[in-house]
Design a protein around this motif. Structure first.
Motif, PDB file in Angstrom:
ATOM      1  N   ILE A   1       0.184   4.182  21.967  1.00  0.00           N
ATOM      2  CA  ILE A   1       0.947   4.087  20.718  1.00  0.00           C
ATOM      3  C   ILE A   1       0.270   4.903  19.627  1.00  0.00           C
ATOM      4  CG2 ILE A   1       1.890   2.521  18.966  1.00  0.00           C
ATOM      5  CD1 ILE A   1       3.025   2.065  21.785  1.00  0.00           C
ATOM      6  N   ASP A   2       0.991   5.859  19.055  1.00  0.00           N
ATOM      7  CA  ASP A   2       0.440   6.652  17.965  1.00  0.00           C
ATOM      8  C   ASP A   2       0.561   5.891  16.652  1.00  0.00           C
ATOM      9  OD1 ASP A   2      -0.675   9.125  16.883  1.00  0.00           O
ATOM     10  OD2 ASP A   2       1.296   9.356  15.936  1.00  0.00           O
ATOM     11  N   LYS A   3       1.790   5.415  16.358  1.00  0.00           N
ATOM     12  CA  LYS A   3       1.994   4.639  15.133  1.00  0.00           C
ATOM     13  C   LYS A   3       3.278   3.837  15.242  1.00  0.00           C
ATOM     14  CE  LYS A   3       3.810   8.758  12.895  1.00  0.00           C
ATOM     15  NZ  LYS A   3       3.552   9.785  11.906  1.00  0.00           N
ATOM     16  N   LEU A   4       3.433   2.886  14.327  1.00  0.00           N
ATOM     17  CA  LEU A   4       4.610   2.018  14.281  1.00  0.00           C
ATOM     18  C   LEU A   4       5.238   2.105  12.897  1.00  0.00           C
ATOM     19  CD1 LEU A   4       3.000  -1.146  15.906  1.00  0.00           C
ATOM     20  CD2 LEU A   4       4.579   0.427  17.023  1.00  0.00           C
TER      21      LEU A   4
ATOM     22  N   VAL B   1      11.749  -1.887  14.610  1.00  0.00           N
ATOM     23  CA  VAL B   1      10.466  -1.222  14.807  1.00  0.00           C
ATOM     24  C   VAL B   1      10.708   0.173  15.354  1.00  0.00           C
ATOM     25  CG1 VAL B   1       8.245  -1.290  16.012  1.00  0.00           C
ATOM     26  CG2 VAL B   1       9.336  -3.426  15.301  1.00  0.00           C
ATOM     27  N   GLY B   2      10.118   1.147  14.698  1.00  0.00           N
ATOM     28  CA  GLY B   2      10.113   2.515  15.210  1.00  0.00           C
ATOM     29  C   GLY B   2       8.785   2.710  15.919  1.00  0.00           C
TER      30      GLY B   2
ATOM     31  N   LYS C   1       0.822  -1.216   0.000  1.00  0.00           N
ATOM     32  CA  LYS C   1       0.000   0.000   0.000  1.00  0.00           C
ATOM     33  C   LYS C   1       0.856   1.267   0.000  1.00  0.00           C
ATOM     34  CE  LYS C   1      -3.999  -1.996   2.273  1.00  0.00           C
ATOM     35  NZ  LYS C   1      -4.942  -1.872   3.379  1.00  0.00           N
ATOM     36  N   PHE C   2       2.173   1.110  -0.133  1.00  0.00           N
ATOM     37  CA  PHE C   2       3.115   2.236  -0.143  1.00  0.00           C
ATOM     38  C   PHE C   2       3.006   3.091   1.114  1.00  0.00           C
ATOM     39  CE2 PHE C   2       2.102   1.234  -4.574  1.00  0.00           C
ATOM     40  CZ  PHE C   2       3.371   0.872  -5.015  1.00  0.00           C
ATOM     41  N   LYS C   3       2.854   2.444   2.254  1.00  0.00           N
ATOM     42  CA  LYS C   3       2.738   3.145   3.542  1.00  0.00           C
ATOM     43  C   LYS C   3       4.026   2.965   4.329  1.00  0.00           C
ATOM     44  CE  LYS C   3      -2.071   3.414   3.773  1.00  0.00           C
ATOM     45  NZ  LYS C   3      -2.628   4.695   3.616  1.00  0.00           N
ATOM     46  N   ASP C   4       4.435   4.017   5.010  1.00  0.00           N
ATOM     47  CA  ASP C   4       5.627   3.951   5.857  1.00  0.00           C
ATOM     48  C   ASP C   4       5.283   3.555   7.282  1.00  0.00           C
ATOM     49  OD1 ASP C   4       7.414   4.672   3.853  1.00  0.00           O
ATOM     50  OD2 ASP C   4       7.098   6.816   4.210  1.00  0.00           O
ATOM     51  N   TYR C   5       4.025   3.770   7.679  1.00  0.00           N
ATOM     52  CA  TYR C   5       3.632   3.551   9.071  1.00  0.00           C
ATOM     53  C   TYR C   5       2.388   2.683   9.179  1.00  0.00           C
ATOM     54  CZ  TYR C   5       6.600   7.624   9.484  1.00  0.00           C
ATOM     55  OH  TYR C   5       7.658   8.486   9.394  1.00  0.00           O
ATOM     56  N   ILE C   6       2.309   1.974  10.288  1.00  0.00           N
ATOM     57  CA  ILE C   6       1.096   1.244  10.646  1.00  0.00           C
ATOM     58  C   ILE C   6       0.486   2.015  11.818  1.00  0.00           C
ATOM     59  CG2 ILE C   6       0.150  -0.919  11.568  1.00  0.00           C
ATOM     60  CD1 ILE C   6       1.364  -1.483   8.895  1.00  0.00           C
ATOM     61  N   VAL C   7      -0.756   2.415  11.685  1.00  0.00           N
ATOM     62  CA  VAL C   7      -1.425   3.165  12.751  1.00  0.00           C
ATOM     63  C   VAL C   7      -2.418   2.230  13.435  1.00  0.00           C
ATOM     64  CG1 VAL C   7      -2.852   5.173  13.309  1.00  0.00           C
ATOM     65  CG2 VAL C   7      -1.178   5.303  11.444  1.00  0.00           C
TER      66      VAL C   7
END
Length: 129
Positions: free
Chosen positions: A83-86, A97-98, A62-68
């Motif tokens: 947790i805001d995002k990963l 993991v960031g 999905k061309f996403k940098d983050y998982i929310v």
């Protein structure tokens, strides 16, 4: 000693730390314990981390940098979002993991959790230049 880690605090007071997969899960578990409550987003973050490869592949497609992680409206109203995002990263065979913590999670709690895991913590405040 587990080594040195940098905790970045941005202007919006969101906190970011980057760790290996197993250490990130331990950190979130430790922060949840220190806060004394669980939230839907923390539980969702554990699910993402346990299924790292599937979520990593899905994010790339999905061309996403983050998982929310999904958040409960009740948790948001009560200020109990953790947790805001990963950010999921593969570096060779290493999984990193960031973790972006919500702005309402106290910086001291994250520092204490990292120190309990054996890290030397450097806090870096990001400011507009």
């Amino acid at each position: 000693m587990a080594g040195k880690v940098v905790l970045e605090v941005d202007m919006g007071k969101y906190k970011y730390v980057e760790l290996e997969l197993s250490e990130a899960e331990k950190l979130i578990r430790e922060v949840v314990g220190l806060l004394g409550f669980e939230s839907q987003d923390a539980n969702e973050a554990f699910r993402v981390l346990r299924n790292f490869d599937a979520f990593y592949d899905m994010a790339r497609k999905k061309f996403k940098d983050y998982i929310v992680p999904s958040k409960s409206m009740n948790d948001m109203i009560l200020g109990r979002v953790i947790i805001d995002k990963l950010r999921l990263v593969k570096e060779g065979d290493k999984r990193v993991v960031g973790v972006y913590f919500d702005r309402r999670v106290p910086e001291e709690v994250i520092v204490k959790a990292l120190e309990k895991l054996g890290y030397e913590v450097e806090v870096k405040r990001l400011e507009l230049v």
